[in-house]
Design a protein around this motif. Structure first.
Motif, mmCIF file in Angstrom:
data_model
loop_
_atom_site.group_PDB
_atom_site.id
_atom_site.type_symbol
_atom_site.label_atom_id
_atom_site.label_comp_id
_atom_site.label_asym_id
_atom_site.label_seq_id
_atom_site.Cartn_x
_atom_site.Cartn_y
_atom_site.Cartn_z
ATOM 1 N N TYR A 88 -5.996 -26.639 -53.644
ATOM 2 C CA TYR A 88 -5.634 -26.221 -54.994
ATOM 3 C C TYR A 88 -5.289 -24.738 -54.977
ATOM 4 C CZ TYR A 88 -8.170 -30.489 -56.111
ATOM 5 O OH TYR A 88 -8.598 -31.780 -56.159
ATOM 6 N N SER A 89 -4.401 -24.319 -55.866
ATOM 7 C CA SER A 89 -4.109 -22.902 -55.989
ATOM 8 C C SER A 89 -5.333 -22.150 -56.470
ATOM 9 C CB SER A 89 -2.945 -22.675 -56.970
ATOM 10 O OG SER A 89 -3.279 -23.197 -58.237
ATOM 11 N N ARG A 90 -6.163 -22.804 -57.185
ATOM 12 C CA ARG A 90 -7.458 -22.278 -57.589
ATOM 13 C C ARG A 90 -8.397 -23.460 -57.696
ATOM 14 N NH1 ARG A 90 -10.823 -17.847 -57.818
ATOM 15 N NH2 ARG A 90 -12.561 -18.422 -59.170
ATOM 16 N N MET A 91 -9.625 -23.289 -57.229
ATOM 17 C CA MET A 91 -10.566 -24.398 -57.276
ATOM 18 C C MET A 91 -10.694 -24.917 -58.707
ATOM 19 S SD MET A 91 -12.982 -26.031 -55.377
ATOM 20 C CE MET A 91 -13.555 -24.887 -54.143
ATOM 21 N N PRO A 92 -10.359 -26.179 -58.957
ATOM 22 C CA PRO A 92 -10.512 -26.716 -60.308
ATOM 23 C C PRO A 92 -11.951 -26.569 -60.787
ATOM 24 C CG PRO A 92 -9.250 -28.213 -58.937
ATOM 25 C CD PRO A 92 -9.787 -27.168 -58.027
ATOM 26 N N ASN A 93 -12.082 -26.265 -62.082
ATOM 27 C CA ASN A 93 -13.417 -26.009 -62.634
ATOM 28 C C ASN A 93 -14.370 -27.182 -62.433
ATOM 29 O OD1 ASN A 93 -12.224 -23.694 -63.417
ATOM 30 N ND2 ASN A 93 -12.215 -24.130 -65.609
ATOM 31 N N ILE A 94 -13.822 -28.379 -62.461
ATOM 32 C CA ILE A 94 -14.689 -29.560 -62.372
ATOM 33 C C ILE A 94 -15.346 -29.680 -61.000
ATOM 34 C CG2 ILE A 94 -12.853 -31.119 -61.599
ATOM 35 C CD1 ILE A 94 -14.110 -33.284 -63.340
ATOM 36 N N PHE A 95 -14.711 -29.030 -59.972
ATOM 37 C CA PHE A 95 -15.249 -29.139 -58.620
ATOM 38 C C PHE A 95 -16.159 -27.975 -58.242
ATOM 39 C CE2 PHE A 95 -11.007 -31.325 -57.901
ATOM 40 C CZ PHE A 95 -11.532 -32.587 -58.102
ATOM 41 N N LEU A 96 -16.170 -26.925 -59.051
ATOM 42 C CA LEU A 96 -16.945 -25.743 -58.699
ATOM 43 C C LEU A 96 -18.419 -26.079 -58.537
ATOM 44 C CD1 LEU A 96 -15.449 -22.866 -60.878
ATOM 45 C CD2 LEU A 96 -15.293 -23.160 -58.414
ATOM 46 N N GLY A 97 -18.979 -25.723 -57.407
ATOM 47 C CA GLY A 97 -20.390 -25.958 -57.147
ATOM 48 C C GLY A 97 -20.705 -27.311 -56.573
ATOM 49 N N LYS A 98 -19.774 -28.273 -56.723
ATOM 50 C CA LYS A 98 -20.045 -29.616 -56.200
ATOM 51 C C LYS A 98 -19.679 -29.723 -54.723
ATOM 52 C CE LYS A 98 -19.442 -32.288 -60.481
ATOM 53 N NZ LYS A 98 -18.680 -33.382 -61.112
ATOM 54 N N TRP A 99 -18.574 -29.066 -54.361
ATOM 55 C CA TRP A 99 -18.077 -29.174 -52.994
ATOM 56 C C TRP A 99 -18.118 -27.818 -52.318
ATOM 57 C CZ3 TRP A 99 -13.022 -32.271 -54.346
ATOM 58 C CH2 TRP A 99 -13.396 -33.562 -54.761
ATOM 59 N N SER A 100 -18.274 -27.859 -51.020
ATOM 60 C CA SER A 100 -18.276 -26.630 -50.237
ATOM 61 C C SER A 100 -16.835 -26.188 -49.964
ATOM 62 C CB SER A 100 -19.005 -26.857 -48.906
ATOM 63 O OG SER A 100 -18.837 -25.749 -48.060
ATOM 64 N N ASN B 271 -18.704 -16.881 -64.551
ATOM 65 C CA ASN B 271 -18.381 -17.148 -65.951
ATOM 66 C C ASN B 271 -18.131 -18.629 -66.200
ATOM 67 O OD1 ASN B 271 -18.594 -14.428 -66.592
ATOM 68 N ND2 ASN B 271 -16.421 -14.038 -66.171
ATOM 69 N N ILE B 272 -17.414 -19.265 -65.280
ATOM 70 C CA ILE B 272 -17.101 -20.685 -65.443
ATOM 71 C C ILE B 272 -18.364 -21.527 -65.371
ATOM 72 C CG2 ILE B 272 -15.893 -22.650 -64.410
ATOM 73 C CD1 ILE B 272 -13.773 -20.656 -63.437
ATOM 74 N N LEU B 273 -19.229 -21.245 -64.386
ATOM 75 C CA LEU B 273 -20.453 -22.019 -64.245
ATOM 76 C C LEU B 273 -21.401 -21.779 -65.417
ATOM 77 C CD1 LEU B 273 -21.123 -21.551 -60.411
ATOM 78 C CD2 LEU B 273 -20.288 -23.597 -61.565
ATOM 79 N N THR B 274 -21.425 -20.539 -65.919
ATOM 80 C CA THR B 274 -22.274 -20.236 -67.084
ATOM 81 C C THR B 274 -21.802 -20.995 -68.315
ATOM 82 O OG1 THR B 274 -22.749 -18.035 -66.196
ATOM 83 C CG2 THR B 274 -23.167 -18.393 -68.543
ATOM 84 N N ASP B 275 -20.451 -21.035 -68.521
ATOM 85 C CA ASP B 275 -19.894 -21.776 -69.663
ATOM 86 C C ASP B 275 -20.206 -23.254 -69.537
ATOM 87 O OD1 ASP B 275 -18.934 -19.435 -70.665
ATOM 88 O OD2 ASP B 275 -16.894 -19.705 -69.903
ATOM 89 N N LYS B 276 -20.085 -23.808 -68.353
ATOM 90 C CA LYS B 276 -20.372 -25.224 -68.148
ATOM 91 C C LYS B 276 -21.848 -25.521 -68.435
ATOM 92 C CE LYS B 276 -18.733 -27.168 -64.452
ATOM 93 N NZ LYS B 276 -18.377 -27.389 -63.036
ATOM 94 N N SER B 277 -22.717 -24.600 -68.032
ATOM 95 C CA SER B 277 -24.143 -24.805 -68.276
ATOM 96 C C SER B 277 -24.487 -24.738 -69.767
ATOM 97 C CB SER B 277 -24.940 -23.745 -67.510
ATOM 98 O OG SER B 277 -26.318 -23.888 -67.737
#
Length: 504
Positions: A418-430, A492-498
């Motif tokens: 991906y050009s940028r890690m999609p938000n849905i995958f952040l933290g799930k995959w290495s 910021n993305i992980l905080t918003d998701k939480s």
């Protein structure tokens, strides 16, 4: 009878159209029989004649085919002769080259008898020389000489050069130690009388051609480009159906790569020496990071104090990543005044009557310089610094923010890019971590790592390289929900998701 002559039953009425003859080249002359008189017909006369018979046209075509065949055969023979002469030149220059290497090897041979210097010193002066000399003397030269003697039966040399690739890599080791070897040669010639006598005896020999050993040490550098030029010429003379076309082409490309790599090694060695000399002037020591620097320019320049507006002489060292501003001491030494990272500065060039002035803006200060020296000549410091600043900005823009992630679930692995890690995958995959060599600046704040005195840290969720100030601790699921360092954007993305109650 030629295929151009028609069958006996073909109707041949009157005269053939003269346009058929227009395929002849201007100036081609053919003699034909007209009745009882021999007539000379050229393309012009045949084309304009209204009394050219079919038999005359046929004879002209036959003779033209003979001329073309004769010319083609002559051209092929000329190509073969030129290819042979080129191979002869390769062999002759190889003999000369081996004799030059033998001159350098005599230093080692004579030193063993008198023990002027240790064997380790000789190896440092001539790194890998013994192996290079033995390879050319015992393998390459005999192979080329044998192939030249059997040229009529086996006209090819490309296969010989193709087999040389493992041995030619030794040239990189030689060029890496060449500059140091030349310095050691001069140094030990002063330290040891016996060693100086060996060098003098060799340089006075007829084989040395009144040249110094330092000059002969450049022979291996010049040999690889010589192979390249001779093989290029050899390929231009080969026929398209030559059995050596493929091997010679592969050999040429191989020697090009080896020569380019060896030149790159020599250039890096020279750059390192220039950097070392510059740092010695300011009492600095080379570290792993500073060894990569390349000295672009150094010299004196007029610095204008922003408070007193008085002009002072300053000395600048411009590297690819940093500008060092130094003051000169009474002893002629340099003391470091300012260290300005190229990534963190801007250049403002003066306009109108102030064209000779330029200002360097950093985060904490501004420095004004006058490019006019005491003689009124302009030294283009501002333009040189601006070029490096532009290159640094371009490198930052070209840093690919693409990363690959691998699915760790199940008994299989799926890779997505991906050009940028999609938000849905952040933290799930290495993520696949970006190489630290890609950038010397933080990809979040764009400050160089030397300026912020921070190690390079990989974001645990997207893999980008950031500084310590641009990281936060976050709970990362694929790391068994441990707290890991992530970049500010991912934080910021992980905080918003939480906060939104998204289950990760």
């Amino acid at each position: 009878m030629s295929e151009d002559i028609p069958p006996d039953n073909e109707e041949n009425v009157g005269y053939v159209n003269a346009d058929i003859l227009m395929s002849l080249k201007p100036g081609d002359t053919f003699q034909v029989r007209r009745g009882s008189v021999d007539a000379v017909i050229t393309e012009e006369t045949a084309g304009s004649s209204s009394h050219t018979t079919h038999e005359e046209v046929t004879e002209i075509r036959i003779r033209r085919q003979r001329v073309i065949k004769r010319r083609t055969t002559a051209q092929a023979a000329l190509q073969d002769d030129m290819a042979y002469l080129t191979v002869t030149e390769i062999v002759d220059t190889e003999r000369t080259y081996v004799s030059r290497l033998d001159i350098l090897n005599q230093v080692n041979t004579k030193n063993k008898s008198v023990k002027a210097v240790s064997d380790d010193i000789i190896k440092k002066i001539f790194p890998s020389l013994a192996s290079i000399w033995e390879f050319h003397k015992d393998y390459l030269l005999p192979q080329l000489e044998e192939r030249l003697s059997k040229w009529k039966h086996e006209p090819k040399i490309g296969d010989i050069f193709r087999q040389c690739q493992p041995f030619l890599r030794q040239y990189a080791d030689y060029m890496r130690g060449l500059r140091g070897g030349q310095r050691l040669l001069a140094e030990w010639a002063k330290k040891s009388v016996k060693f100086a006598s060996i060098i003098t005896d060799i340089q006075q020999s007829t084989e040395c051609d009144n040249l110094t050993l330092e000059t002969h040490m450049l022979e291996p550098i010049q040999r690889l480009p010589r192979y390249q030029l001779l093989l290029q010429r050899y390929l231009t003379y080969l026929r398209e159906d030559s059995p050596d076309m493929e091997d010679a082409t592969v050999a040429l490309n191989m020697i090009k790569r080896v020569a380019e790599y060896a030149d790159d090694v020599l250039l890096k060695t020279d750059n390192l020496q220039s950097t070392l000399k510059a740092f010695q002037k300011i009492h600095g020591e080379l570290t792993d990071s500073t060894r990569k620097r390349v000295l672009v320019k150094e010299g004196r320049i007029s610095y204008i104090d922003g408070i007193t507006e008085q002009s002072h002489t300053s000395y600048l060292f411009l590297f690819t990543d940093v500008l060092l501003m130094c003051d000169t001491t009474k002893q002629g030494k340099f003391t470091l005044r300012e260290e300005l990272m190229i990534n963190d500065i801007q250049v403002r060039q003066g306009q109108g009557d102030n064209r000779q002035l330029f200002v360097i803006l950093s985060k904490d200060n501004a420095f004004q310089f006058n490019e006019r020296d005491q003689d009124g000549k302009r030294v283009c410091w501002g333009q040189e610094i601006q070029k490096l600043v532009d290159k640094a900005m371009q490198r930052r823009a070209e840093v690919a923010l693409t990363t690959s992630v691998t699915n760790r679930y199940g008994n299989y692995e799926d890779t997505y890019t991906y050009s940028r890690m999609p938000n849905i995958f952040l933290g799930k995959w290495s993520p696949r971590e970006m190489s630290e060599d890609v950038t010397d600046s933080c990809l979040s704040c764009h400050m160089s790592f030397e300026t912020c005195a921070s190690p390079k840290i990989h974001c645990a969720t997207c893999g980008l390289v950031v500084c310590e100030r641009c990281t936060r601790k976050q709970c990362v699921p694929y790391q068994q929900h441990a707290d890991c360092s992530v970049c500010l954007e991912c934080d910021n993305i992980l905080t918003d998701k939480s906060s939104q109650g998204v289950v990760t």
